[in-house]
Design a protein around this motif. Structure first.
Motif, mmCIF file in Angstrom:
data_model
loop_
_atom_site.group_PDB
_atom_site.id
_atom_site.type_symbol
_atom_site.label_atom_id
_atom_site.label_comp_id
_atom_site.label_asym_id
_atom_site.label_seq_id
_atom_site.Cartn_x
_atom_site.Cartn_y
_atom_site.Cartn_z
ATOM 1 N N PHE A 328 38.434 13.703 -45.398
ATOM 2 C CA PHE A 328 39.442 14.518 -44.762
ATOM 3 C C PHE A 328 40.282 13.952 -43.814
ATOM 4 C CE2 PHE A 328 36.887 18.968 -45.083
ATOM 5 C CZ PHE A 328 36.691 18.689 -46.399
ATOM 6 N N ASP A 329 40.455 12.608 -43.811
ATOM 7 C CA ASP A 329 41.352 11.740 -43.180
ATOM 8 C C ASP A 329 41.648 10.426 -43.773
ATOM 9 O OD1 ASP A 329 39.174 9.763 -42.558
ATOM 10 O OD2 ASP A 329 38.482 11.026 -40.907
ATOM 11 N N ASP A 330 42.316 9.664 -43.283
ATOM 12 C CA ASP A 330 42.944 8.447 -43.859
ATOM 13 C C ASP A 330 41.880 7.173 -43.785
ATOM 14 O OD1 ASP A 330 43.359 8.338 -41.131
ATOM 15 O OD2 ASP A 330 45.092 7.034 -41.371
ATOM 16 N N VAL A 331 40.892 7.510 -43.074
ATOM 17 C CA VAL A 331 40.246 6.107 -42.998
ATOM 18 C C VAL A 331 38.538 6.296 -43.188
ATOM 19 C CG1 VAL A 331 41.532 5.221 -41.217
ATOM 20 C CG2 VAL A 331 39.658 6.540 -40.580
ATOM 21 N N ASP A 332 38.211 7.680 -43.155
ATOM 22 C CA ASP A 332 36.636 7.946 -43.272
ATOM 23 C C ASP A 332 36.192 7.163 -44.312
ATOM 24 O OD1 ASP A 332 34.361 9.406 -42.649
ATOM 25 O OD2 ASP A 332 34.545 10.414 -44.589
ATOM 26 N N GLY A 333 35.133 6.606 -43.925
ATOM 27 C CA GLY A 333 34.305 5.701 -44.992
ATOM 28 C C GLY A 333 34.899 4.465 -45.326
ATOM 29 N N ARG A 334 36.244 4.127 -44.877
ATOM 30 C CA ARG A 334 36.931 2.817 -45.544
ATOM 31 C C ARG A 334 37.169 1.912 -44.173
ATOM 32 N NH1 ARG A 334 41.137 5.956 -49.592
ATOM 33 N NH2 ARG A 334 41.632 6.886 -47.493
ATOM 34 N N SER A 335 36.946 2.383 -43.068
ATOM 35 C CA SER A 335 37.405 1.654 -41.988
ATOM 36 C C SER A 335 36.838 2.200 -40.680
ATOM 37 C CB SER A 335 39.240 1.728 -41.675
ATOM 38 O OG SER A 335 39.586 0.897 -40.800
ATOM 39 N N ASP A 336 36.724 1.251 -39.622
ATOM 40 C CA ASP A 336 36.127 1.571 -38.605
ATOM 41 C C ASP A 336 37.317 2.141 -37.415
ATOM 42 O OD1 ASP A 336 33.748 0.896 -38.827
ATOM 43 O OD2 ASP A 336 33.962 -1.116 -38.415
ATOM 44 N N LEU A 377 44.203 12.671 -27.048
ATOM 45 C CA LEU A 377 45.717 12.461 -26.419
ATOM 46 C C LEU A 377 45.967 12.614 -24.697
ATOM 47 C CD1 LEU A 377 47.500 14.726 -29.342
ATOM 48 C CD2 LEU A 377 48.037 12.136 -28.705
ATOM 49 N N GLN A 378 45.067 13.406 -24.086
ATOM 50 C CA GLN A 378 44.867 13.654 -22.951
ATOM 51 C C GLN A 378 44.331 12.378 -22.330
ATOM 52 O OE1 GLN A 378 43.219 17.473 -22.256
ATOM 53 N NE2 GLN A 378 44.961 18.500 -21.708
ATOM 54 N N GLY A 379 43.829 11.383 -23.092
ATOM 55 C CA GLY A 379 43.078 10.085 -22.438
ATOM 56 C C GLY A 379 41.580 10.631 -22.066
ATOM 57 N N ARG A 380 40.830 11.851 -22.307
ATOM 58 C CA ARG A 380 39.729 12.185 -22.017
ATOM 59 C C ARG A 380 38.611 11.633 -22.792
ATOM 60 N NH1 ARG A 380 38.568 16.827 -22.171
ATOM 61 N NH2 ARG A 380 40.456 18.095 -23.128
ATOM 62 N N ALA A 381 38.944 11.393 -24.106
ATOM 63 C CA ALA A 381 38.191 10.784 -25.194
ATOM 64 C C ALA A 381 38.541 9.711 -25.941
ATOM 65 C CB ALA A 381 37.477 11.839 -26.033
ATOM 66 N N PRO A 382 37.837 8.783 -26.537
ATOM 67 C CA PRO A 382 38.568 7.717 -27.365
ATOM 68 C C PRO A 382 38.705 8.278 -28.595
ATOM 69 C CG PRO A 382 36.057 7.628 -27.065
ATOM 70 C CD PRO A 382 36.474 8.798 -26.335
ATOM 71 N N GLY A 383 39.688 7.589 -29.393
ATOM 72 C CA GLY A 383 40.139 7.954 -30.835
ATOM 73 C C GLY A 383 38.873 8.009 -31.572
ATOM 74 N N SER A 384 37.880 7.365 -31.301
ATOM 75 C CA SER A 384 36.753 7.246 -32.391
ATOM 76 C C SER A 384 36.092 8.838 -32.495
ATOM 77 C CB SER A 384 35.462 6.292 -31.580
ATOM 78 O OG SER A 384 35.220 6.719 -30.457
ATOM 79 N N LEU A 385 36.400 9.465 -31.436
ATOM 80 C CA LEU A 385 35.906 10.999 -31.550
ATOM 81 C C LEU A 385 36.236 11.650 -32.700
ATOM 82 C CD1 LEU A 385 34.489 13.425 -30.164
ATOM 83 C CD2 LEU A 385 36.640 13.921 -29.079
ATOM 84 N N LEU A 386 37.553 11.262 -33.257
ATOM 85 C CA LEU A 386 38.096 11.853 -34.319
ATOM 86 C C LEU A 386 37.584 11.875 -35.866
ATOM 87 C CD1 LEU A 386 41.848 11.252 -33.237
ATOM 88 C CD2 LEU A 386 40.514 13.367 -32.860
ATOM 89 N N HIS A 387 36.522 10.578 -35.681
ATOM 90 C CA HIS A 387 35.693 10.467 -36.926
ATOM 91 C C HIS A 387 34.885 11.684 -37.058
ATOM 92 C CE1 HIS A 387 36.775 6.426 -38.024
ATOM 93 N NE2 HIS A 387 36.431 5.924 -36.777
ATOM 94 N N THR A 388 34.754 12.361 -36.137
ATOM 95 C CA THR A 388 33.647 13.583 -36.320
ATOM 96 C C THR A 388 34.376 14.773 -37.036
ATOM 97 O OG1 THR A 388 34.146 14.660 -34.184
ATOM 98 C CG2 THR A 388 32.376 12.998 -34.040
ATOM 99 N N TYR A 389 35.588 14.826 -37.036
ATOM 100 C CA TYR A 389 36.140 15.823 -37.863
ATOM 101 C C TYR A 389 35.566 16.013 -39.415
ATOM 102 C CZ TYR A 389 39.747 18.492 -40.503
ATOM 103 O OH TYR A 389 40.110 19.225 -41.471
ATOM 104 N N SER A 390 36.180 14.866 -40.146
ATOM 105 C CA SER A 390 35.627 14.765 -41.601
ATOM 106 C C SER A 390 34.203 14.622 -41.752
ATOM 107 C CB SER A 390 36.164 13.323 -42.212
ATOM 108 O OG SER A 390 36.013 13.281 -43.488
ATOM 109 N N GLN A 391 33.284 14.103 -40.723
ATOM 110 C CA GLN A 391 31.877 14.120 -40.830
ATOM 111 C C GLN A 391 31.310 15.612 -40.681
ATOM 112 O OE1 GLN A 391 31.097 11.556 -37.594
ATOM 113 N NE2 GLN A 391 31.806 9.779 -38.652
ATOM 114 N N GLU A 392 31.865 16.344 -39.867
ATOM 115 C CA GLU A 392 31.429 17.685 -39.864
ATOM 116 C C GLU A 392 31.771 18.912 -40.863
ATOM 117 O OE1 GLU A 392 30.424 17.877 -34.918
ATOM 118 O OE2 GLU A 392 32.364 18.693 -35.585
ATOM 119 N N ARG A 393 33.214 18.643 -41.125
ATOM 120 C CA ARG A 393 33.780 19.720 -41.816
ATOM 121 C C ARG A 393 33.845 19.473 -43.371
ATOM 122 N NH1 ARG A 393 33.690 24.116 -39.778
ATOM 123 N NH2 ARG A 393 35.261 24.905 -41.400
ATOM 124 N N GLN A 394 33.642 18.252 -43.763
ATOM 125 C CA GLN A 394 33.367 17.953 -45.217
ATOM 126 C C GLN A 394 32.025 18.670 -45.743
ATOM 127 O OE1 GLN A 394 33.749 13.949 -46.409
ATOM 128 N NE2 GLN A 394 34.183 14.224 -48.622
#
Length: 648
Positions: A328-336, A377-394
C-alpha cells in the motif's frame, strides 16, 4: 462542540475561522505541497477532511473530473463509519438524511410453488449492543459532499482542484519535497488537453480508484481473480407489489438472486440483480447489456411479484472480482526508507458490492493514515511511523477480500431446491448473514501487537475494550453540566490521543489512584505529557485525558479536580469543564442510549471495567484501543509513547 474560547463570535460554530494565511478562496495549485491527495472518492474525502484540521500542513486535492460526483456508486454506510463521521461532527446530519436499515428480509423459492418466491424470515439488521449508531444508506456522492464541505469550513478552507489528471511521478529522497508529480489538465469531457504542469510534494496519496495511476507509478499491482459473474445495479423509482420494497431484502430464486436496498428519501430503491455467469472471452457483455435487460431479469427472479420502473436515476453493470495490491506504499517490504507515496481505497483493494464494505473500508484506510501523516509533518513523530499504514491496512483489506469472496458466492448461488452445483440453502445464507454481522457493521478490524498496539497483558481490567479494536462507546453523564452523552462522542478527528481514566471506587478523592495518576502525568518531567507536548501548546494538545468515576455526578466536587482535568486554554486561559464524567445512568431520557441494553447498566458493567482496580484505556487518534493498563503502571504508558513520538 466547544467554541467561544477566544471570546464570543457570531455565526455557525461549525464554520471555523480561517487560519492565518488562509482565505475562502483557496487560490491556484502551488508549486510545493506537503500532501497531494489524488482523487475525490471516499478515501480521498476522509483524508482531506482530516488533514484540513491542520492549516500549517499544505494539503491539496486534485480530481480529473470537472466537478464533484453526483450520483451512483456505493451507498452502504456501516455503523463503524457513522462512528467515524461523528468524530467530524457529521453523524447527526448523516442520520437525519439516511435510510436506516433496521430489518433484513430473506426470500427463497416457495415450498409449494418452486417458480415463485416467498419470505422465509425477517431479522434485525444490526445486533443489539454493537454500536449506538445504526447501519444506514446514503449515496456515496452525498457522503463525499459532506466531507468536502467539512474541509471547506475548516481553518485551512481546503477545497478540491478539479480538472487535473495524475500522469506520473519521480522521487528524489534527498529533496525536502522528494516527489515530483506531473499532472495533465482535463477538458469538460474529463480528457487530457495536452497541457501539463508539475509540482513537488512531501507525500502523495493515491485515492484514484481501481485503475489507479498512482498505483502504477510506484510499481504496485492488483492481484486476484475475477469470478466471471455479472450483476446489474439500478437506482430506480418503482411501482411494485413486492411487500418489502422499503426493507433490505436478500432474494434467491431459481432464476437468480437480487439484493434490494431502499435508498434515502423514502422513494428511491437500489436493486443488485444477478445476471449470471459471464464468458471470460466475452469482452462486450457490459456494453451489450441494456437497462431493460436488467429490469427483465429482476422481474423473472421476483416472480410472482412485478416491478415496473418509472424512472432510472443511475445504473451500471459490473463483474464480480476480488483483488488486493501487493503493498500500500512505495517502499513496504522493499526498503527501510520511510514511504512517500501511498494508495488507499479501490486503488489497493477491489471486490463486489455484496458485503457493503467497499466505501467503508476505503474510508477507514485514510482515517488510519491521516493522523500519522499529520504527526510526522508536525514533527511529533518520525517518518518510520508511516510504515504502519501498509502493515495494518493490508491485513484488514485481505480479511475483506476473504469475506466478500464467501458472501458473494453464497448470495450468487442457486437455491438448494435446484440441481445446480453451487446450490446453497436459504438457512445457510441467513446464517452467514448473521455470523458476518460484526464484520459488515465494521467492527471486525483488530490491529495486532505492534509499535502502535500494546499487549493484552492487562486486558482483564477492561475486557470490553479489546486492545487493537475500536473504542466501543457507552453512556455517561458529564459531571459539571449534568449532560448525558456517549463517552466515545468526545473523540474528535483532531489527531490527539485519548486517555480514559476509569477510576476505582475511590474516584478522584485525595490520594486515590486516579488522582495520583493525574498528578504524576501532569508534573513528572519524564511523563509522556511533558516529554511530547510542545511547551507553547495547549496542555491537552497531544493527549486528551478524561476521567470516569463511579460516584453519581452530584456526589462529585468539581472544586477538588486535579489541574490536569481542569486545564486552562486559549488566550484568556479559561478552564475546560468537560473532562470528568460519572458512570451514573438515568431512568429518564438518555441521549444516545444503546438499543437492547438495560438503562440500569453503567459503562463499568457494559465494558467489564474492574471496579476495584480501575483502568487506563489509551485510544489512538483513529479510535482504536492502543493500551489497557493499571492506574499505577506509569512506565509502560511512557514507554509506549516513547516508541513512536519525538520529544518536544
Amino acid at each position: 462542540m466547544q467554541y467561544h474560547l477566544d471570546g464570543y463570535t457570531y455565526g455557525d460554530p461549525a464554520i471555523a475561522a480561517p487560519a492565518p494565511g488562509h482565505t475562502d478562496q483557496q487560490g491556484p495549485l502551488p508549486d510545493q505541497v506537503d500532501v497531494l491527495i489524488v482523487g475525490t472518492g471516499p478515501a480521498g474525502a476522509v483524508l482531506a477532511a482530516q488533514l484540513s484540521h491542520f492549516p500549517e500542513i499544505t494539503t491539496r486535492v486534485v480530481e480529473r473530473r470537472q466537478s464533484a460526483l453526483q450520483r451512483g456508486h456505493a451507498d452502504g454506510v456501516a455503523c463503524r463509519t457513522v462512528e467515524m463521521f461523528n468524530a467530524f461532527g457529521l453523524a447527526s446530519r448523516l442520520l437525519d438524511e439516511a435510510y436506516w436499515v433496521n430489518e433484513t428480509t430473506f426470500w427463497a423459492p416457495s415450498a409449494h410453488y418452486g417458480t415463485e418466491i416467498e419470505r422465509t424470515d425477517t431479522i434485525q439488521d444490526v445486533a443489539d449492543g454493537l454500536s449506538e449508531f445504526p447501519h444506514v444508506i446514503v449515496n456515496q456522492a452525498r457522503m463525499q459532499e459532506l466531507l468536502f464541505d467539512h474541509a471547506a469550513r475548516s481553518p485551512s478552507r481546503l477545497q478540491v482542484d478539479y480538472g487535473y489528471h495524475y500522469l506520473s511521478q519521480t522521487t528524489d529522497r534527498d529533496q525536502d519535497y522528494p516527489v515530483e508529480v506531473t499532472l495533465a489538465e482535463t477538458d469538460e469531457d474529463n480528457r487530457p488537453t495536452g497541457t501539463t504542469r508539475t509540482l513537488r510534494a512531501r507525500y502523495v496519496v493515491g485515492c484514484d480508484g481501481a485503475r489507479s495511476a498512482v498505483r502504477e507509478s510506484i510499481g504496485r499491482a492488483l492481484q486476484g481473480d475475477a469470478q466471471n459473474h455479472a450483476w446489474g445495479v439500478l437506482d430506480v423509482l418503482v411501482d411494485t407489489d413486492f411487500p418489502d420494497i422499503r426493507k433490505k431484502s436478500v432474494i434467491r430464486s431459481e432464476q437468480g438472486s437480487i439484493i434490494i436496498i431502499p435508498r434515502e428519501g423514502g422513494h428511491l430503491v437500489r436493486f443488485y440483480v444477478d445476471l449470471g455467469t459471464v464468458d471470460p472471452a466475452d469482452s462486450e457483455f457490459r456494453t451489450r447489456t441494456q437497462v431493460d435487460d436488467v429490469i427483465a431479469v429482476a422481474n423473472r427472479i421476483m416472480t410472482p411479484f412485478t416491478v415496473s420502473v418509472a424512472h432510472v436515476a443511475w445504473w451500471s453493470v459490473y463483474e464480480v472480482g476480488q483483488r488486493l495490491a501487493d503493498g500500500f506504499d512505495d517502499v513496504d517490504g522493499r526498503s527501510d526508507d520511510a514511504p512517500r507515496i501511498f494508495i488507499a481505497g479501490d486503488a489497493c483493494h477491489t471486490h463486489s458490492a455484496k458485503a457493503g464494505q467497499g466505501m467503508n473500508v476505503s474510508m477507514q484506510d485514510t482515517f488510519n493514515l491521516g493522523w500519522k501523516l499529520a504527526a510526522v509533518l508536525q514533527g511529533r513523530a518520525p517518518g518510520s511511523l508511516l510504515h504502519t499504514y501498509s502493515q495494518e491496512r493490508q491485513v484488514t483489506a485481505a480479511e475483506l477480500i476473504d469475506y466478500d469472496t464467501r458472501w458473494s458466492k453464497m448470495v450468487g448461488s442457486r437455491s438448494a431446491d435446484t440441481t445446480s452445483d453451487d446450490a446453497v440453502s436459504a438457512s445457510d445464507v441467513q446464517r452467514q448473514f448473521v455470523e458476518g454481522g460484526t464484520f459488515t457493521a465494521g467492527f471486525a478490524t483488530e490491529y495486532q501487537p505492534s509499535l502502535l498496539t500494546g499487549s493484552s497483558e492487562h486486558q482483564h481490567l477492561a475486557p470490553g475494550y479489546p486492545v487493537g479494536k475500536r473504542f466501543h462507546s457507552a453512556p455517561v453523564i458529564r459531571v459539571e453540566d449534568a449532560r448525558p452523552l456517549q463517552l466515545g462522542h468526545t473523540h474528535d478527528a483532531d489527531g490527539r490521543f485519548r486517555i480514559y481514566l476509569f477510576a476505582d471506587r475511590n474516584g478522584l478523592a485525595p490520594d486515590s489512584a486516579a488522582r495520583n495518576w493525574c498528578e504524576r502525568f501532569d508534573t513528572d518531567p519524564v511523563s509522556a505529557l511533558n516529554q511530547f507536548t510542545p511547551a507553547d501548546a495547549e496542555r491537552d494538545a497531544v493527549f486528551d485525558v478524561r476521567a470516569i468515576v463511579q460516584q453519581k455526578h452530584l456526589e462529585v466536587d468539581p472544586i477538588s479536580f486535579p489541574e490536569l482535568l481542569h486545564p486552562r486554554k486559549g488566550p484568556f486561559q479559561v478552564v475546560d469543564h468537560e473532562k470528568v464524567f460519572s458512570a451514573e445512568v438515568t431512568n429518564g431520557f438518555l441521549l444516545g442510549s444503546i438499543p437492547g441494553l438495560s438503562a440500569t447498566e453503567d459503562i463499568y458493567s457494559l465494558r467489564g471495567i474492574d471496579r476495584d482496580a480501575g483502568a487506563v484505556v489509551v485510544v489512538r487518534p483513529d479510535q482504536y484501543v492502543a493500551q489497557v493498563l493499571p492506574l499505577d503502571d506509569y512506565a509502560t504508558l511512557d514507554a509506549y509513547f516513547s516508541g513512536f513520538l519525538l520529544g518536544s
